[in-house]
Design a protein around this motif. Structure first.
Motif, PDB file in Angstrom:
ATOM      1  N   TRP A  32       6.619 -13.211  -7.943  1.00  0.00           N
ATOM      2  CA  TRP A  32       7.853 -12.429  -8.003  1.00  0.00           C
ATOM      3  C   TRP A  32       7.496 -10.951  -8.147  1.00  0.00           C
ATOM      4  CZ3 TRP A  32       8.772  -9.357 -12.267  1.00  0.00           C
ATOM      5  CH2 TRP A  32       8.078  -9.659 -13.436  1.00  0.00           C
ATOM      6  N   SER A  33       8.463 -10.111  -7.828  1.00  0.00           N
ATOM      7  CA  SER A  33       8.251  -8.670  -7.973  1.00  0.00           C
ATOM      8  C   SER A  33       9.575  -7.979  -8.240  1.00  0.00           C
ATOM      9  CB  SER A  33       7.606  -8.078  -6.718  1.00  0.00           C
ATOM     10  OG  SER A  33       8.472  -8.179  -5.599  1.00  0.00           O
ATOM     11  N   LYS A  67       6.811  -0.691 -11.146  1.00  0.00           N
ATOM     12  CA  LYS A  67       6.649  -1.984 -10.489  1.00  0.00           C
ATOM     13  C   LYS A  67       6.198  -3.011 -11.520  1.00  0.00           C
ATOM     14  CE  LYS A  67       4.953  -0.109  -6.054  1.00  0.00           C
ATOM     15  NZ  LYS A  67       3.847  -0.222  -5.064  1.00  0.00           N
ATOM     16  N   ALA A  68       6.712  -4.219 -11.384  1.00  0.00           N
ATOM     17  CA  ALA A  68       6.262  -5.333 -12.207  1.00  0.00           C
ATOM     18  C   ALA A  68       6.296  -6.584 -11.341  1.00  0.00           C
ATOM     19  CB  ALA A  68       7.154  -5.507 -13.438  1.00  0.00           C
ATOM     20  N   GLY A  69       5.421  -7.535 -11.655  1.00  0.00           N
ATOM     21  CA  GLY A  69       5.429  -8.744 -10.840  1.00  0.00           C
ATOM     22  C   GLY A  69       4.336  -9.714 -11.222  1.00  0.00           C
ATOM     23  N   ARG A  70       4.273 -10.770 -10.432  1.00  0.00           N
ATOM     24  CA  ARG A  70       3.247 -11.814 -10.585  1.00  0.00           C
ATOM     25  C   ARG A  70       2.613 -12.043  -9.224  1.00  0.00           C
ATOM     26  NH1 ARG A  70       2.933 -17.884 -10.668  1.00  0.00           N
ATOM     27  NH2 ARG A  70       1.679 -18.503 -12.490  1.00  0.00           N
ATOM     28  N   SER A  71       1.281 -11.940  -9.154  1.00  0.00           N
ATOM     29  CA  SER A  71       0.542 -12.182  -7.925  1.00  0.00           C
ATOM     30  C   SER A  71      -0.465 -13.302  -8.167  1.00  0.00           C
ATOM     31  CB  SER A  71      -0.147 -10.907  -7.438  1.00  0.00           C
ATOM     32  OG  SER A  71      -1.012 -10.401  -8.432  1.00  0.00           O
ATOM     33  N   SER A  98      -1.905 -13.257 -11.885  1.00  0.00           N
ATOM     34  CA  SER A  98      -1.971 -11.931 -12.495  1.00  0.00           C
ATOM     35  C   SER A  98      -0.573 -11.424 -12.789  1.00  0.00           C
ATOM     36  CB  SER A  98      -2.684 -10.959 -11.551  1.00  0.00           C
ATOM     37  OG  SER A  98      -2.634  -9.632 -12.063  1.00  0.00           O
ATOM     38  N   ARG A  99      -0.386 -10.900 -13.989  1.00  0.00           N
ATOM     39  CA  ARG A  99       0.834 -10.176 -14.340  1.00  0.00           C
ATOM     40  C   ARG A  99       0.578  -8.702 -14.082  1.00  0.00           C
ATOM     41  NH1 ARG A  99       4.962 -12.689 -17.287  1.00  0.00           N
ATOM     42  NH2 ARG A  99       4.936 -14.896 -16.679  1.00  0.00           N
ATOM     43  N   ASP A 100       1.335  -8.128 -13.157  1.00  0.00           N
ATOM     44  CA  ASP A 100       1.070  -6.774 -12.663  1.00  0.00           C
ATOM     45  C   ASP A 100       2.120  -5.796 -13.169  1.00  0.00           C
ATOM     46  OD1 ASP A 100      -0.897  -8.070 -11.014  1.00  0.00           O
ATOM     47  OD2 ASP A 100       0.701  -8.544  -9.583  1.00  0.00           O
ATOM     48  N   LEU A 101       1.663  -4.601 -13.525  1.00  0.00           N
ATOM     49  CA  LEU A 101       2.555  -3.550 -13.982  1.00  0.00           C
ATOM     50  C   LEU A 101       2.040  -2.209 -13.480  1.00  0.00           C
ATOM     51  CD1 LEU A 101       5.007  -2.707 -15.745  1.00  0.00           C
ATOM     52  CD2 LEU A 101       3.404  -2.478 -17.665  1.00  0.00           C
ATOM     53  N   GLU A 102       2.960  -1.363 -12.991  1.00  0.00           N
ATOM     54  CA  GLU A 102       2.583  -0.028 -12.513  1.00  0.00           C
ATOM     55  C   GLU A 102       3.695   0.956 -12.819  1.00  0.00           C
ATOM     56  OE1 GLU A 102       0.849   0.396  -8.538  1.00  0.00           O
ATOM     57  OE2 GLU A 102       2.317   1.975  -8.127  1.00  0.00           O
ATOM     58  N   ARG A 138      -1.805  -1.927 -14.611  1.00  0.00           N
ATOM     59  CA  ARG A 138      -2.455  -2.955 -15.419  1.00  0.00           C
ATOM     60  C   ARG A 138      -2.270  -4.311 -14.737  1.00  0.00           C
ATOM     61  NH1 ARG A 138       0.002  -3.933 -21.150  1.00  0.00           N
ATOM     62  NH2 ARG A 138       1.474  -5.144 -19.909  1.00  0.00           N
ATOM     63  N   HIS A 139      -3.354  -5.068 -14.655  1.00  0.00           N
ATOM     64  CA  HIS A 139      -3.328  -6.437 -14.140  1.00  0.00           C
ATOM     65  C   HIS A 139      -3.912  -7.346 -15.218  1.00  0.00           C
ATOM     66  CE1 HIS A 139      -2.442  -4.996 -10.060  1.00  0.00           C
ATOM     67  NE2 HIS A 139      -3.369  -4.089 -10.268  1.00  0.00           N
ATOM     68  N   ARG A 140      -3.092  -8.244 -15.739  1.00  0.00           N
ATOM     69  CA  ARG A 140      -3.546  -9.203 -16.749  1.00  0.00           C
ATOM     70  C   ARG A 140      -3.748 -10.542 -16.058  1.00  0.00           C
ATOM     71  NH1 ARG A 140       0.279  -8.676 -21.956  1.00  0.00           N
ATOM     72  NH2 ARG A 140      -1.371 -10.026 -22.772  1.00  0.00           N
TER      73      ARG A 140
END
Length: 653
Positions: free
Chosen positions: A417-418, A434-438, A461-465, A483-485
């Motif tokens: 999702w994004s 930006k936030a999402g899951r890759s 990955s939980r992504d945040l920008e 950040r990518h967790r």
């Protein structure tokens, strides 16, 4: 395993029929059909050509003019020199450096999606895309979208996406170019391209022959490429077919210890290792606009053969990899005016089938099907606000028919999702978030040599920008915090299997940092551009918590100064500094040293008269001895290229 180290003769392209199936949308208010003006198309947004107002948030765009001004002779070099992307020296002498978006180290190519006109080049194995086979003179632009992008582009898009767009159609009449280049280390490059347009029909052809003995011994590289296509465009429709072919022969110089590197970085300890690579790809595409609804699809088939021969103490061991990959990607876009705003809804399906047979006995297969939705709204006015939401569901089925290899068979499903948005907080100042899951799937090579009894788990990955852009074309700066967790990151751990290593799912890891891009016009003739990427890559849990990931430089800084005078002269100079990084085996961070930092400088001067241009260029002008690949502590070193000088002659018609 890196396919470049296992390169082959080529199979013939087998014909296949074009089948089109398009998604339907719910019709809404008529959008652009009532607008008599043609909107300016600058970039590719949600897998469709986009207006300026809906350009991808935070994207970097490299134009054909940028490529030519920098004198980049291949796509990979353009991405590194102009886009500021860090690349590691190739292991096979090819110009296909391993590109790394956001610090994913030796697995960078598995965490980045590369597309050409919407078709993925990624393979289901430990192999990087072969960008040098793309005729650089046919490229219209290159878009670099950093950060998680799995909603639109699927697995492997955590680090980002590189989208290469070739020219759409041609001007009336014949146009083209011929380029001849020669340089140090017996380097040569001969390229020719021609395109023709007449009414709704157009075609283009491009061919190239390249070769070099390279800096190191036993590192010769030869390549032949061909690309051709035709298209018909009229009445809101576009249909076409492209065929591309590449053949490579290379020799493998192998790695060195630190002592050997310091003694003679050009030497080889593997004088009898060599390989070859062949690839053929055919793509059919179709686009149609009906009022405010657009339909598009690509059907692509690629066949690839990779061969290698290694000398083990006088015993020659040969291996062959044959792969076939078929992709079908139908999609639709609905655009609607909503009062003072604009809404864009995209829905699509991605279907893929990948097969591989090897001389080692493996017969691996993977099929996937994905469904995605994305909706973006732009509100006109002083704030110029944008909001986009997207989701994707994908199912993978993996199979290995040779039971003796004990590779598990199974099905894996995953969701992405994004959510992203931007707003103009002041004149010329835009902030975005930006936030999402890759996600990324384990490939056939990783599952073939793994630490677990079953399939490796899906990497997520939980992504945040967070970012800001300020200024105009004359002076602009953009900064992004990211950040990518990651959970279950798929990586080769050299400490497993009694020190022989194995592919595994790591304890939780994190990539976080800062990216800064800027450009400035100095007077009428000078243009300064630069990029800075800082990445902190480390384990966040488990016995390695707090330790740094390997083969990730903390800082990479790139700067370029271009001079385009009113007369026939032009010049371009650039430099890239790469910070220190951990050696490839140093999971425990116990190696007493790190790979040293290095700076490389390149430059180009050109003189143009009429249709002719002569240029002289150089790479690593300071002749710095350095290395960007090292897979052991002070060992497993692949030296970087030495100083390269080139002379080129170009004719445009």
């Amino acid at each position: 395993m890196n396919f470049a180290a296992f390169p082959s003769s080529a199979p013939a392209i087998k014909p296949f029929a074009l089948a089109c199936a398009f998604s339907l949308s719910v019709l809404a208010a008529n959008a652009f059909a009532q607008d008599a003006t043609v909107p300016e198309i600058v970039v590719t947004g949600a897998r469709f050509p986009a207006q300026v107002s809906l350009a991808p948030i935070g994207a970097t765009v490299i134009t054909a003019e940028d490529i030519r001004r920098a004198g980049a002779s291949d796509v990979n070099a353009a991405i590194r020199k102009i886009g500021g992307v860090f690349g590691r020296q190739s292991l096979d002498g090819s110009p296909d450096f391993a590109l790394d978006l956001r610090g994913f180290g030796s697995n960078s190519s598995q965490n980045m999606v590369v597309l050409v006109d919407g078709v993925r080049l990624n393979e289901n194995e430990l192999a990087g895309p072969v960008l040098s086979s793309i005729p650089v003179d046919t490229v219209e632009r290159i878009e670099i979208q950093r950060g998680g992008s799995s909603v639109l582009y699927g697995e492997g898009a955590t680090g980002g996406v590189i989208n290469i767009i070739t020219r759409r159609g041609a001007q009336a009449g014949y146009h083209g170019s011929v380029v001849l280049e020669a340089g140090r280390f017996d380097q040569y490059d001969a390229r020719a391209s021609v395109r023709h347009g007449e009414g709704p029909l157009s075609f283009d052809l491009a061919a190239a022959r390249q070769g070099t003995d390279n800096y190191r011994d036993n590192n010769a590289f030869r390549q032949k490429t061909f690309s051709g296509g035709f298209q018909w465009a009229a009445n809101g429709a576009r249909l076409g077919l492209r065929v591309e072919s590449a053949r490579q022969d290379m020799r493998f110089p192998g790695s060195l210890s630190m002592e050997q590197f310091e003694d003679n970085p050009r030497q080889t300890l593997t004088p009898n290792d060599f390989g070859s690579y062949a690839s053929d790809r055919v793509t059919a595409f179709a686009e149609k606009r009906v009022d405010n609804v657009e339909f598009a699809a690509e059907l692509a088939h690629r066949e690839r053969k990779v061969e290698s021969t290694y000398d083990f103490g006088g015993f020659l061991s040969a291996a062959t990899y044959d792969t076939r990959h078929t992709q079908f990607s139908p999609r639709m876009r609905h655009s609607a005016n909503l009062g003072a705003g604009l809404n864009e809804f995209v829905a699509g399906v991605d279907l893929s089938r990948w097969e591989r047979a090897t001389s080692l006995g493996s017969d691996a297969r993977q099929t996937s099907e994905a469904y995605y939705l994305r909706d973006e709204m732009r509100l006109a006015g002083a704030a110029n606000a944008r909001l986009a939401l997207g989701a994707r569901h994908e199912r993978f089925e993996k199979k290995e028919t040779n039971a003796a290899l004990a590779v598990p068979t199974g099905t894996q499903t995953v969701n992405a999702w994004s959510a992203e948005g931007s707003v103009d907080v002041a004149a010329g100042v835009t902030v975005h978030a930006k936030a999402g899951r890759s996600y990324r799937l384990p490939n056939a090579d990783e599952n073939g040599y793994r630490s677990s009894t079953g399939l490796l788990d899906v990497q997520t990955s939980r992504d945040l920008e967070l970012g800001v852009t300020a200024g105009t074309e004359a002076r602009r700066i953009a900064a992004r915090l990211f950040r990518h967790r990651l959970k279950n990151e798929i990586f080769f751990d050299p400490t497993l299997n009694g020190g022989w290593g194995a592919n595994t799912n790591l304890d939780p890891t994190r990539r976080q940092g800062l990216e800064v891009e800027g450009q400035m016009a100095i007077g009428q003739a000078l243009r300064l551009t630069g990029q800075w990427q800082r990445v902190d890559a480390e384990f966040t849990e488990g016995p390695n918590a707090g330790r740094e990931m390997v083969l990730v430089p903390k800082n990479v800084v790139t700067a370029r100064l271009a001079w385009v005078a009113a007369g026939p002269h032009s010049a371009d100079i650039g430099a890239q500094w790469v910070d220190r990084q951990r050696y490839g085996s140093d999971f425990s961070n116990s190696c007493s040293t790190r790979m040293p930092s290095f700076t490389t400088i390149d430059a180009r001067y050109a003189y143009r008269t009429g249709p002719w241009e002569v240029a002289v260029s150089g790479l690593n002008l300071a002749d710095r001895q350095y290395f960007s690949n090292a897979f052991g502590c002070r060992s497993g070193i692949y030296p970087g290229d030495g100083r390269q000088l080139k002379l080129a002659l170009r004719y445009d018609f």
